[in-house]
Write an enzyme that holds these catalytic residues in place. Structure first.
Site, PDB file in Angstrom:
ATOM      1  N   LYS A   1       0.813  -1.217   0.000  1.00 25.50           N
ATOM      2  CA  LYS A   1       0.000   0.000   0.000  1.00 25.50           C
ATOM      3  C   LYS A   1       0.846   1.267   0.000  1.00 25.50           C
ATOM      4  O   LYS A   1       0.321   2.362  -0.111  1.00 25.50           O
ATOM      5  CB  LYS A   1      -0.964   0.007   1.181  1.00 25.50           C
ATOM      6  CG  LYS A   1      -0.363   0.104   2.561  1.00 25.50           C
ATOM      7  CD  LYS A   1      -1.489   0.172   3.577  1.00 25.50           C
ATOM      8  CE  LYS A   1      -0.998   0.199   4.997  1.00 25.50           C
ATOM      9  NZ  LYS A   1      -2.103   0.237   5.976  1.00 25.50           N
TER      10      LYS A   1
ATOM     11  N   ALA B   1      12.788  -4.279  12.160  1.00 24.71           N
ATOM     12  CA  ALA B   1      13.168  -5.300  13.138  1.00 24.71           C
ATOM     13  C   ALA B   1      14.679  -5.248  13.350  1.00 24.71           C
ATOM     14  O   ALA B   1      15.452  -5.355  12.403  1.00 24.71           O
ATOM     15  CB  ALA B   1      12.750  -6.684  12.649  1.00 24.71           C
TER      16      ALA B   1
ATOM     17  N   GLY C   1      16.577  -6.909  16.304  1.00 25.34           N
ATOM     18  CA  GLY C   1      17.269  -7.997  16.995  1.00 25.34           C
ATOM     19  C   GLY C   1      17.726  -9.133  16.112  1.00 25.34           C
ATOM     20  O   GLY C   1      18.922  -9.425  16.020  1.00 25.34           O
TER      21      GLY C   1
ATOM     22  N   GLU D   1      18.459 -13.137  23.742  1.00 21.68           N
ATOM     23  CA  GLU D   1      17.472 -12.124  24.095  1.00 21.68           C
ATOM     24  C   GLU D   1      16.601 -12.620  25.239  1.00 21.68           C
ATOM     25  O   GLU D   1      16.667 -13.797  25.623  1.00 21.68           O
ATOM     26  CB  GLU D   1      16.624 -11.758  22.864  1.00 21.68           C
ATOM     27  CG  GLU D   1      17.435 -11.110  21.756  1.00 21.68           C
ATOM     28  CD  GLU D   1      16.617 -10.734  20.549  1.00 21.68           C
ATOM     29  OE1 GLU D   1      17.122  -9.982  19.712  1.00 21.68           O
ATOM     30  OE2 GLU D   1      15.458 -11.195  20.426  1.00 21.68           O
TER      31      GLU D   1
ATOM     32  N   HIS E   1       6.529  -3.341  23.452  1.00 16.00           N
ATOM     33  CA  HIS E   1       7.979  -3.438  23.568  1.00 16.00           C
ATOM     34  C   HIS E   1       8.410  -2.596  24.752  1.00 16.00           C
ATOM     35  O   HIS E   1       8.003  -1.437  24.885  1.00 16.00           O
ATOM     36  CB  HIS E   1       8.660  -2.946  22.290  1.00 16.00           C
ATOM     37  CG  HIS E   1      10.084  -3.388  22.186  1.00 16.00           C
ATOM     38  ND1 HIS E   1      11.089  -2.841  22.950  1.00 16.00           N
ATOM     39  CD2 HIS E   1      10.679  -4.332  21.409  1.00 16.00           C
ATOM     40  CE1 HIS E   1      12.237  -3.425  22.654  1.00 16.00           C
ATOM     41  NE2 HIS E   1      12.012  -4.339  21.723  1.00 16.00           N
TER      42      HIS E   1
ATOM     43  N   ARG F   1       9.083 -10.024  27.670  1.00 12.56           N
ATOM     44  CA  ARG F   1       8.718  -8.635  27.421  1.00 12.56           C
ATOM     45  C   ARG F   1       7.508  -8.155  28.224  1.00 12.56           C
ATOM     46  O   ARG F   1       7.463  -7.002  28.644  1.00 12.56           O
ATOM     47  CB  ARG F   1       8.439  -8.432  25.932  1.00 12.56           C
ATOM     48  CG  ARG F   1       9.680  -8.456  25.083  1.00 12.56           C
ATOM     49  CD  ARG F   1       9.339  -8.337  23.620  1.00 12.56           C
ATOM     50  NE  ARG F   1      10.550  -8.286  22.804  1.00 12.56           N
ATOM     51  CZ  ARG F   1      10.543  -8.261  21.481  1.00 12.56           C
ATOM     52  NH1 ARG F   1       9.402  -8.283  20.826  1.00 12.56           N
ATOM     53  NH2 ARG F   1      11.677  -8.206  20.804  1.00 12.56           N
TER      54      ARG F   1
ATOM     55  N   HIS G   1       3.865  -2.880  20.094  1.00 15.93           N
ATOM     56  CA  HIS G   1       4.914  -3.425  19.227  1.00 15.93           C
ATOM     57  C   HIS G   1       4.471  -4.589  18.343  1.00 15.93           C
ATOM     58  O   HIS G   1       4.887  -4.674  17.194  1.00 15.93           O
ATOM     59  CB  HIS G   1       6.075  -3.879  20.104  1.00 15.93           C
ATOM     60  CG  HIS G   1       7.260  -4.408  19.357  1.00 15.93           C
ATOM     61  ND1 HIS G   1       7.971  -3.641  18.456  1.00 15.93           N
ATOM     62  CD2 HIS G   1       7.869  -5.626  19.374  1.00 15.93           C
ATOM     63  CE1 HIS G   1       8.965  -4.355  17.953  1.00 15.93           C
ATOM     64  NE2 HIS G   1       8.916  -5.570  18.486  1.00 15.93           N
TER      65      HIS G   1
ATOM     66  N   ARG H   1       4.571 -13.245  22.815  1.00 18.27           N
ATOM     67  CA  ARG H   1       5.570 -13.691  21.833  1.00 18.27           C
ATOM     68  C   ARG H   1       6.969 -13.678  22.422  1.00 18.27           C
ATOM     69  O   ARG H   1       7.412 -12.686  22.986  1.00 18.27           O
ATOM     70  CB  ARG H   1       5.525 -12.779  20.602  1.00 18.27           C
ATOM     71  CG  ARG H   1       6.591 -13.085  19.561  1.00 18.27           C
ATOM     72  CD  ARG H   1       6.455 -12.177  18.370  1.00 18.27           C
ATOM     73  NE  ARG H   1       6.806 -10.807  18.682  1.00 18.27           N
ATOM     74  CZ  ARG H   1       8.022 -10.291  18.558  1.00 18.27           C
ATOM     75  NH1 ARG H   1       9.032 -11.062  18.168  1.00 18.27           N
ATOM     76  NH2 ARG H   1       8.246  -9.013  18.824  1.00 18.27           N
TER      77      ARG H   1
END
Length: 535
Positions: free
Chosen positions: A36, A47, A49, A115, A237, A283, A344, A379
């Protein structure tokens, strides 16, 4: 651009999921990849990480599965988790073969970072700009394929189904799009349609996502009759850069993975009070801790400090973060970074199986648009790009294997704009856009109450009425279409949150602070709600 374009496969979205699927299809199929905006305008390029995968001998599939299940707070579908992790190494090898320049150590080994929530180093990355490296590489490879038709500045309006057309058979046959440059509507039809439109984080006032993340695919699938699941789980996030000149720059999870410490304004650490894993907690825990401390202190932001690491290490591992912060007057080698949580990632989405199939025949959903069962209630860091890759490759395989059995593509009617006029009150759209995102942030954010959710539900009902009236009476614009999608997504999030009488993962309710003994998905069916007269 003509009134109807026809292809073998229509892919709506040009991020990691959409382009991986396109490049996984054989070259004899004619494929439309639609964006779009520009081809790289989605969330993939932002992104930082990396991609989680089992790539080291010291790691294992069972360990990655376990970490994902723990982060998902009991709501992950273990078969989907195992399917994803078992296919992780092959997906990464495909990216390597495609030419993505992942960071290497001395020799031929790729550098793996760790992480939050991971028990091992398993994040393969390209410095701190992994998404950019993946996006640029996939776009370049797609441009080299003559069967891939890359169409820009087309925003999807609605899916076209045989049921809507009133013709025999069932299933999706394409979608209507607004050509933003020519300001006219075009129908794009195909044997298979794929929603790879990303998530819906733009429904919140503060987000790390680009402006394109307006939940288009989720809203279109919902209106077409697909089930959606677990939309109450919006990941915030923990560390978005707090600066008046920067609205959506995130500070990668990897900064904490490499030893970054979260600090109060007075310089003291606080994460150990909330979780024994400290800064490496998942997170949702870190975001709630930051939110709690900010509200307790009345502080506009908190801080993330990595300045104790050598300057060379920081400039080598986090060049994008270093340069961006330095441009704003923040030297991360000498001082902490001001941060706030921000919306996020959309963990829920359109219900799919391991092939990306939705409830509607010939309609697929992949990436952040879909709810595969991988993420559960939260997630795990860097599983998102992995999901894009694995399910895109799986969906491509299913599309190819079933192409011969699909019905012929029908001719669809043109878009009827004979009963609408140009609007002279576009201020209504901008006002509603701001109001929607603001009350979603205030009432449906990191910490929720039933009273706040009910208040948000009343507001979204009023807004939908105004937006639908605009949609029926005036020429459509991209702002109106995105607002229409956002109000549908907001309604789904609020409905889902009201149904969950517990706190789990990313959904935290002060009225129901404990988790129930068993975890259940929140599944909404638009057809059922229509029969009750609620949508």
């Amino acid at each position: 651009m003509s009134g109807q374009l026809t292809y073998d496969v229509l892919i709506i979205g040009s991020g990691a999921a959409g382009l991986t699927l396109a490049l996984s299809l054989p070259e004899h199929l004619q494929v439309a990849v639609i964006s779009k905006d520009q081809l790289d305008s989605g969330s993939t390029r932002w992104a930082q990480g990396g991609v989680a995968a089992v790539l080291d001998e010291a790691d294992s599939i069972d360990a990655h599965v376990s970490d994902t299940l723990i982060a998902g707070a009991g709501l992950c579908h273990e078969p989907a988790v195992r399917f994803t992790v078992e296919n992780s190494a092959a997906a990464i090898q495909w990216l390597i073969d495609t030419g993505v320049p992942f960071t290497q150590e001395v020799g031929d080994r790729f550098h793996l970072t760790r992480e939050g929530g991971h028990s091992a180093r398993r994040i393969i990355h390209a410095a701190d700009a992994t998404g950019l490296a993946i996006s640029d590489t996939l776009i370049q490879r797609a441009s080299e394929r003559p069967n891939l038709h890359m169409l820009k500045h087309l925003i999807a309006i609605d899916l076209i189904t045989r049921e809507k057309l009133g013709i025999p058979g069932s299933g999706c046959v394409g979608a209507y799009f607004l050509d933003k440059e020519e300001r006219k509507v075009v129908a794009v039809t195909a044997h298979a349609t794929v929603l790879a439109t990303g998530g819906a984080s733009k429904v919140y006032l503060y987000t790390t996502n680009p402006d394109t993340a307006s939940g288009d695919g989720i809203a279109m699938a919902w209106r077409a009759g697909c089930r959606v699941s677990n939309m109450e789980f919006n990941q915030f996030h923990p560390t978005c850069l707090y600066h008046p000149l920067e609205k959506s720059f995130l500070i990668s999870e990897a900064v904490r993975g490499e030893g970054g410490k979260l600090l109060l304004p007075d310089g003291t650490r606080f994460m150990d009070k909330f979780d024994p894993r400290g800064e490496l907690a998942p997170r949702d825990i870190v975001a709630r801790a930051i939110d709690h401390e900010m509200k307790r202190l009345g502080a506009p932001c908190l801080y993330l400090d990595i300045s104790h690491k050598p300057t060379g290490f920081l400039r080598r591992h986090f060049p994008t973060i270093y340069e961006r912060c330095l441009a704003l007057g923040i030297d991360i080698t000498r001082e902490p970074i001001p941060i706030v949580p921000a919306s996020h990632y959309t963990c829920g989405g359109v219900v799919t199986d391991n092939f990306g199939r939705t409830d509607i025949e010939n309609l697929y959903a992949i990436g952040e648009t879909a709810c595969t069962g991988l993420h559960g209630a939260n997630r795990l860091a860097s599983n998102s790009l992995l999901e894009c890759l694995v399910y895109a490759r799986s969906a491509a395989e299913h599309i190819v294997n079933n192409m011969d059995s699909r019905l012929p593509i029908p001719t669809v009617p043109g878009w009827d704009a004979s009963q609408v006029t140009d609007s002279d009150e576009d201020v209504v759209i901008s006002h509603n856009w701001d109001e929607l995102r603001r009350f979603m942030w205030d009432y449906v954010g990191i910490v929720r109450t039933t009273k706040r959710l009910v208040r948000a539900r009343h507001r979204v009902d009023l807004l939908r009425g105004e937006i639908q009236e605009f949609y029926r009476h005036f020429h459509i614009t991209s702002d109106l279409l995105e607002l229409r999608n956002l109000v549908d997504v907001a309604d789904i999030i609020i409905r889902s949150a009201l149904q969950r009488k517990e706190s789990r993962g990313l959904h935290y309710s002060r009225d129901y602070p404990n988790a129930l003994p068993r975890a259940f998905d929140t599944v909404l069916a638009s057809k059922a709600l229509r029969e009750l007269g609620e949508v």
